[in-house]
Design an enzyme around this catalytic site. Structure first.
Site, short mmCIF file in Angstrom:
data_model
loop_
_atom_site.label_atom_id
_atom_site.label_comp_id
_atom_site.label_asym_id
_atom_site.label_seq_id
_atom_site.Cartn_x
_atom_site.Cartn_y
_atom_site.Cartn_z
N ARG A 90 0.73 -1.15 -0.05
CA ARG A 90 -0.13 0.07 0.03
C ARG A 90 0.64 1.41 -0.02
NH1 ARG A 90 -3.32 -2.77 -1.53
NH2 ARG A 90 -5.44 -3.13 -0.77
N GLU A 146 -4.17 7.05 -4.57
CA GLU A 146 -4.74 6.62 -5.79
C GLU A 146 -5.96 7.06 -6.33
OE1 GLU A 146 -4.49 2.09 -5.77
OE2 GLU A 146 -2.09 2.28 -4.98
N HIS A 175 -1.21 0.27 -10.06
CA HIS A 175 -1.68 -0.67 -9.34
C HIS A 175 -2.22 -1.64 -10.29
CE1 HIS A 175 -3.57 -1.19 -5.25
NE2 HIS A 175 -3.43 -2.46 -5.67
#
Length: 327
Positions: free
Chosen positions: A246, A275, A293
């Site tokens: 993360r 994000e 991602h």
């Protein structure tokens, strides 16, 4: 008495047939379709669908109703007993709020292992060999202009922070392919780790030894900003950072400082603190490989995750205990 309802909160791409095969025997399926906002979810959808007992949750539902924070959890009807989250990381769910209401929460750890480890391996290779910058050069017809001296990954030391399923797969691939020495840091040793994966009891010890530090820990309060200015200073000069965990596990400003000073040779990032926003300054570093991602963006992994989350609910309805329980 009406049958229980099972809410599908978010997107299902590959396992639509399994929704009915696995879940419908235990309740009526209701979908979040047509719910544009959190207020609509609270004031229109929930009153129309009493007796929701289980929820299948995908991160895509946050586009409309937001994350499952305390506010949203507290608006769920008292009938809700289970939330099966599609994903290994479950930081978009306030597990403390769920626990306070007696709601069990699960995740899908094993389903993401190979795809995310492949992503981390790509980032590792790209960082050592500067392949991301080299590809941009080739596409811009610049050949090898501006490339720094690259390195082979063979025989280097890989430091895994958070030796779970993903870290274990990455470790095996790096050892088998490049003969890398593997060390890892966890709060405690893993009894299932192979003998060649050497445990380090402190993060400091790992950072001082590793040529590559690869992050695979969940985002919790104790891991937020885990790798900051002090930790970058403790790394070897010329080390590489890989993050497929993360974004908020890393202090981004400190990382940028370590890149600017040259203390950090390169970074490979698949995750970011805000994000889908990527900090503009990161685009300026030729030695940083950026992915949007992509960790589990494969048909095989997506379907595996969807089915795994559904099976967690099946176990919940059959036994009263949700599978892969995290809260």
């Amino acid at each position: 008495m009406s049958r229980p309802k099972i809410l599908v909160s978010g997107h299902i791409a590959w396992a639509n047939k399994e929704v009915y095969e696995l879940l419908e025997p235990f309740g009526d399926i209701v979908w979040l379709d047509g719910v544009p906002t959190r207020n609509d979810f609270k004031n229109v959808f929930l009153p129309q669908h009493p007796n929701i007992v289980g929820i299948y949750r995908h991160n895509s539902s946050s586009d409309r109703i937001g994350v499952y924070d305390k506010e949203l959890v507290d608006m769920l009807p008292s009938s809700v007993k289970f939330i099966a989250h599609n994903g290994a990381g479950y930081d978009q769910i306030d597990v403390a709020a769920c626990r306070a209401r007696g709601i069990q929460v699960s995740n899908t750890p094993g389903a993401v292992d190979t795809a995310t480890a492949t992503t981390a391996l790509y980032l590792l290779i790209s960082c050592f060999r500067q392949f991301a910058k080299a590809e941009l050069n080739a596409r811009a017809r610049n050949w090898k202009n501006g490339l720094l001296p690259a390195h082979d990954p063979d025989g280097k030391i890989l430091g895994i922070v958070g030796y779970g399923g993903i870290g274990g797969v990455l470790a095996q691939r790096c050892r088998d392919s490049f003969g890398m020495k593997v060390i890892y840091y966890n709060p405690r040793p893993r009894t299932d780790a192979p003998a060649w994966a050497e445990y380090r009891p402190t993060l400091v010890q790992l950072l001082k030894e590793a040529d590559v530090v690869s992050l695979h820990c969940p985002l919790r309060e104790e891991t937020r900003g885990l790798i900051g200015a002090t930790e970058f200073e403790q790394m070897k000069k010329g080390a590489i950072l890989i993050n497929t965990a993360r974004g908020a596990v890393v202090d981004e400003k400190a990382m940028i400082g370590a890149l600017k000073s040259g203390h950090l040779y390169a970074a490979g990032l698949d995750v970011y603190p805000s994000e889908p926003h990527i900090t503009e300054e990161l685009y300026s570093f030729p030695n940083v490989t950026l992915l949007p991602h992509m960790g589990t963006e494969t048909e095989e992994s997506q379907k595996s995750m969807e089915v795994a989350a559904m099976k967690c609910l099946v176990k919940a309805f059959e036994t009263g205990e949700i599978g892969n329980r995290v809260a």
